[in-house]
Each structure stands twice: as structure tokens, then as C-alpha cells.
Design a protein around this motif. Structure first.
Motif, PDB file in Angstrom:
ATOM      1  N   VAL A 110       0.850  -1.181   0.000  1.00 10.81           N
ATOM      2  CA  VAL A 110       0.000   0.000   0.000  1.00 10.81           C
ATOM      3  C   VAL A 110       0.894   1.243   0.000  1.00 10.81           C
ATOM      4  N   ILE A 111       0.745   2.073  -1.026  1.00 12.28           N
ATOM      5  CA  ILE A 111       1.567   3.276  -1.145  1.00 12.28           C
ATOM      6  C   ILE A 111       0.900   4.416  -0.384  1.00 12.28           C
ATOM      7  N   VAL A 112       1.607   4.944   0.586  1.00 13.62           N
ATOM      8  CA  VAL A 112       1.100   6.049   1.395  1.00 13.62           C
ATOM      9  C   VAL A 112       1.749   7.341   0.917  1.00 13.62           C
ATOM     10  N   MET A 113       0.937   8.318   0.572  1.00 13.47           N
ATOM     11  CA  MET A 113       1.457   9.602   0.125  1.00 13.47           C
ATOM     12  C   MET A 113       2.049  10.348   1.319  1.00 13.47           C
ATOM     13  N   ARG A 114       3.248  10.875   1.127  1.00 10.20           N
ATOM     14  CA  ARG A 114       3.951  11.544   2.221  1.00 10.20           C
ATOM     15  C   ARG A 114       3.450  12.976   2.406  1.00 10.20           C
ATOM     16  N   ASP A 115       3.263  13.364   3.671  1.00 11.50           N
ATOM     17  CA  ASP A 115       2.888  14.747   3.984  1.00 11.50           C
ATOM     18  C   ASP A 115       4.112  15.656   3.950  1.00 11.50           C
ATOM     19  N   ILE A 116       5.255  15.100   4.293  1.00 12.91           N
ATOM     20  CA  ILE A 116       6.507  15.873   4.337  1.00 12.91           C
ATOM     21  C   ILE A 116       7.413  15.438   3.195  1.00 12.91           C
ATOM     22  N   ARG A 117       7.750  16.382   2.326  1.00 11.34           N
ATOM     23  CA  ARG A 117       8.686  16.075   1.240  1.00 11.34           C
ATOM     24  C   ARG A 117      10.112  16.417   1.686  1.00 11.34           C
ATOM     25  N   THR A 118      11.077  15.880   0.956  1.00  9.38           N
ATOM     26  CA  THR A 118      12.478  16.045   1.342  1.00  9.38           C
ATOM     27  C   THR A 118      13.268  16.839   0.306  1.00  9.38           C
ATOM     28  N   VAL A 119      14.033  17.798   0.801  1.00  9.85           N
ATOM     29  CA  VAL A 119      14.923  18.606  -0.026  1.00  9.85           C
ATOM     30  C   VAL A 119      16.366  18.352   0.412  1.00  9.85           C
ATOM     31  N   VAL A 120      17.244  18.117  -0.538  1.00 13.99           N
ATOM     32  CA  VAL A 120      18.683  18.081  -0.269  1.00 13.99           C
ATOM     33  C   VAL A 120      19.285  19.284  -0.970  1.00 13.99           C
ATOM     34  N   ILE A 121      20.021  20.096  -0.219  1.00 13.60           N
ATOM     35  CA  ILE A 121      20.628  21.284  -0.809  1.00 13.60           C
ATOM     36  C   ILE A 121      22.091  21.363  -0.413  1.00 13.60           C
ATOM     37  N   THR A 122      22.950  21.549  -1.413  1.00 13.61           N
ATOM     38  CA  THR A 122      24.384  21.703  -1.156  1.00 13.61           C
ATOM     39  C   THR A 122      24.734  23.188  -1.097  1.00 13.61           C
ATOM     40  N   GLY A 123      25.869  23.481  -0.447  1.00 12.59           N
ATOM     41  CA  GLY A 123      26.312  24.875  -0.362  1.00 12.59           C
ATOM     42  C   GLY A 123      25.312  25.762   0.344  1.00 12.59           C
ATOM     43  N   CYS A 124      24.829  25.324   1.514  1.00  7.65           N
ATOM     44  CA  CYS A 124      23.739  26.050   2.177  1.00  7.65           C
ATOM     45  C   CYS A 124      24.141  26.680   3.512  1.00  7.65           C
ATOM     46  N   ASN A 125      25.432  26.882   3.728  1.00 11.65           N
ATOM     47  CA  ASN A 125      25.843  27.534   4.978  1.00 11.65           C
ATOM     48  C   ASN A 125      26.160  29.010   4.781  1.00 11.65           C
ATOM     49  N   HIS A 126      25.954  29.507   3.557  1.00 11.38           N
ATOM     50  CA  HIS A 126      26.121  30.943   3.293  1.00 11.38           C
ATOM     51  C   HIS A 126      25.450  31.284   1.974  1.00 11.38           C
TER      52      HIS A 126
END
Length: 448
Positions: A110-126
């Protein structure tokens, strides 16, 4: 269940018996005294005898007919039994098939649709990466994986994001959705460790934002694996990371109503005809003579004399070529992933120019922002990244490039634009992919 051979034999025997009995009855009825054959007469003088015999014969015929009818009835009953048995067997098979089909359906995940999506971001400390990560966190419906060069920088970025949102009167409902992670794009081993740590985590948005440049440097700076640092980090590092995480990005489509996206931060300087690209030597990878001659120790991919400013421009050209080739391969594979790239504009007030001469940086910043008014703010650049990652208008767009040009009411207009002539060379894009595989030491043939 009876075999088809047994059923056929039984049916044939029953038919023969039935036919034989019916024929016998018919012959006896036709030849009875009450139905004499044509041309045959009874003799009157023997009427009494005939009558007596007839009564006796009728009794005998009745007995025989009853026996034959019993036989017929038995045969018909047997045939009926066989038919009912076959029908019952068929019904059992149908029920069994329905039960198997039901069991198979129940076994399907059973495929459950996610409420929270995921983002991966590089170079994000400035810079625009930090600004975009902050805006991602404000939505409170995204898990943001902060991929920075060190874990210390990633944790620092998380605290800065939380503080910035709190200072504006906002709140991050679940701080655990901000996930600091170490991913040094100048180190292939670090990249692989980071990708492995994510396991099967679905990634809805992969933002390839990190970038370094050493414009003005006379020295060839290199990554841990020996690549020239601008090309090694901005292109090769992201090339390797993307291919390692491609299955994670693809898998996100099955549990979300939105298509996954890969967002590549490029720059207009990839184009020698653009305002920024015209300054100094223009971008160009040539025939990859630098790699052919020196392998991983190349200085510039085209084999020409080293120029740190050109090295950065070349890395941005490589970003566009990579985006185009990745998009081509994904379309051939019927992938759900959209690939988009953009140029955020000239942004001077960040630490992006940290490796340049401090005096030059200050003068350049003053001229670009206060005199010529051609620079974009960090927040403006962050908005560009957010649009590319979240804007519904891009849901069904892939392989497109947006650029932040001068114009509009705010002084800048962010719009879909064409890229350089060289960046549209499909053969060069394929060659870059092949050379990139050779440099990172791994082939990625899932999408061809």
C-alpha cells in the motif's frame, strides 16, 4: 477434478447406452400387436389364442420396457451426475482463482502519500543557499537536508536558520526536519559516504547549489582527488552526487503527487556572449584536450593555459551541459524527474568572492551595487532558487534554463532564457558525461 480424457470417455459410453436402449424400445413398440407391420393380418380363427398370447406378450413387453427404461433412467442420471460434477469442479476452480487473485491483491504494498517532502541542498551555509534553506524551513512541510563541507558548518547553518526565522517572528514547528549533514563536494569519498547515509530516503528536490571560484589566483588549486577545484567541485562533485542519488530522487515520485526535481545553480557567465561572460576569457571546453593529455591532473579541460576565472566559467558551462545530458537520458528512461537550471545573477555581498583580493572585492562590490546597480541581493538570488524548486508553473517543465537579468520594476527580471551555443551541443554534452565518468572512476549506465 476429472481429467478431460475421463470425462470424454464417460460421455461417449453414456451416449451409446442411451441410444441403444431408445432404439430397442422403439423397435419393440413398432412390432407390438397393436402396431402390426404393413401387409400382415391376424387370423380370426386364432383370435382367442392370439388374444391370450397378446395379453401375455404385453405383460412381457411391459416388463422388458420397464427394465430398459430403468436402464435409460440410470444412464441419464449418471450423465446428469457427471455434468453436475464437472460444473462443481469448474466452480471450485473459479473460487480458487478468485481467492488467489484476492490474496495477490492483499500482498501488493500500500503506497502512502507523504505529507513531508524532502529537499537536499548543497552549499547552504552561506549566500543564496543559506537564504533558500531558510525559506524552505519556513514552509514547515519540508525536510531540509543541509549538505555542507563539514558537519560543523552544517550544524551552524541549522542554528542560523532557526535564529533567522525566530527573529522575524516565525517558528519552525519541528526543528528535527532541519538535518545537518557532511558532504564535501571536493572529496569523492565524502560524497559517497553522504549518499550511502541516506539509504532509500526519497528525495523530492535535489538542489545542486554549491560552488567555488578562485578568480585572480595564479595557482591551480585542487580537490582531494586531484581535480582543478572549480571544475572538480562545481561539476564533478555534483555529477557524482546526482548519479549516486538518482534512484532516491526517482523513488519520490511514487509517494507524492508532485514530480521530483533536480535544480542546478549555474550562471550566465557560461555564455561568452553574456555581459558577465564577456569579461576576460570566455568559457569553452574545446575537444577536452586537457583531460586527454593530463588525465585527472588537467588544469583546464580544453588544455589551454590556466586561468582561474576561465576555470569557473568552464564549470558553469559544464553545469548546463550536464543538465541537458541528464535530462536527455531521463526522458529516454521515461523518468518522472524534471531537470532545471538557472543563473541567479551577480551577487557580490556574500562570501562567494572570499578567495579574491580583498581590495578588489570591496571596489567591485561598491561599483556593482551602489554605482551601476547591476547586482542582485542574496535574498533575491535565494528567491530564484526557491522558484526553480517549488514553483507549480515548472511542474511540467524540464530541460529549461532561467536567468536573472536586469529589468522589471525591481531592477531584475527572472525568466526562461536560452543558453550559449556551445551548451546546446549534444555531442559535447555526451562526451562530457563520458569523461566525467572516467574521472570519478564509475560508470552510470542505468539511464542511456
Amino acid at each position: 477434478a476429472p481429467s478431460s480424457t475421463t470425462t470424454t470417455t464417460t460421455t461417449w459410453m453414456t451416449t451409446r447406452i442411451t441410444s441403444s436402449v431408445v432404439s430397442s424400445v422403439q423397435r419393440r413398440v413398432q412390432l407390438s400387436p397393436h402396431n402390426p407391420p404393413v401387409g400382415r393380418r391376424r387370423r380370426p380363427r386364432r383370435a382367442a389364442a392370439v388374444a391370450a398370447a397378446t395379453n401375455n406378450n404385453n405383460n412381457n413387453e411391459c416388463v422388458k420396457t420397464k427394465r430398459e427404461m430403468l436402464t435409460l433412467t440410470a444412464a441419464m442420471s449418471f450423465l446428469t451426475f457427471q455434468r453436475e460434477q464437472a460444473r462443481a469442479d469448474d466452480e471450485v476452480v473459479v473460487v480458487e482463482e478468485e481467492e488467489v487473485a484476492t490474496a495477490e491483491k492483499e500482498e501488493e504494498p500500500v503506497i502512502v502519500m507523504r505529507d513531508i517532502r524532502t529537499v537536499v541542498i548543497t552549499g547552504c551555509n552561506h549566500g543564496i543557499g543559506l537564504d533558500a534553506a531558510t525559506k524552505f524551513a519556513k514552509t514547515n512541510n519540508l525536510q531540509v537536508i543541509l549538505a555542507c563541507r563539514t558537519m560543523a558548518k552544517a550544524k551552524e547553518a541549522k542554528y542560523e536558520i532557526l535564529d533567522a526565522i525566530a527573529a522575524e517572528g516565525g517558528r519552525v514547528n519541528d526543528p528535527s526536519l532541519l538535518v545537518p549533514a557532511e558532504c564535501d563536494l571536493a572529496d569523492l569519498e565524502s560524497i559517497k559516504t553522504f549518499a550511502t547515509s541516506l539509504g532509500d530516503e526519497p528525495i523530492d528536490i535535489l538542489c545542486l547549489n554549491a560552488g567555488v571560484q578562485y578568480a585572480g589566483s595564479k595557482e591551480v588549486n585542487r580537490t582531494k582527488d586531484g581535480f582543478e577545484v572549480s571544475m572538480g567541485t562545481d561539476h564533478l562533485g555534483h555529477f557524482y552526487l546526482t548519479n549516486l542519488l538518482l534512484k532516491n530522487v526517482e523513488s519520490a515520485a511514487s509517494s507524492s503527487t508532485l514530480k521530483p526535481r533536480i535544480v542546478i545553480t549555474a550562471s550566465e557567465v557560461h555564455d561568452p556572449e553574456s555581459p558577465g561572460g564577456k569579461v576576460g576569457r570566455g568559457a569553452g571546453l574545446g575537444n577536452f584536450d586537457g583531460i586527454k593529455e593530463d588525465g585527472a591532473e588537467f588544469e583546464l579541460m580544453d588544455g589551454s593555459e590556466f586561468d582561474a576565472d576561465k576555470a569557473y566559467k568552464d564549470s558553469k558551462l559544464a553545469n548546463i551541459l550536464f543538465a541537458n545530458e541528464l535530462n536527455r537520458r531521463l526522458r529516454l528512461a521515461n523518468s518522472q524527474i524534471n531537470v532545471v537550471s538557472f543563473g541567479p545573477g551577480l551577487i557580490t555581498r556574500s562570501n562567494f568572492f572570499q578567495h579574491q583580493n580583498p581590495v578588489f572585492t570591496k571596489v567591485f562590490d561598491f561599483a556593482a551595487n551602489d554605482l551601476l546597480h547591476v547586482a542582485e541581493t542574496v535574498s533575491g538570488g535565494g528567491d530564484c532558487l526557491i522558484k526553480m524548486a517549488l514553483d507549480p508553473e515548472l511542474e511540467n517543465k524540464t530541460g529549461v534554463y532561467y536567468n536573472n537579468d536586469l529589468g522589471g520594476d525591481t531592477g531584475h527580471i527572472f525568466h526562461e532564457a536560452s543558453t550559449s551555443k556551445e551548451s546546446m551541443n549534444t555531442e559535447e554534452a555526451e562526451d562530457l558525461w563520458t569523461w566525467s565518468e572516467a574521472l570519478v572512476g564509475e560508470e552510470f549506465d542505468v539511464y542511456i
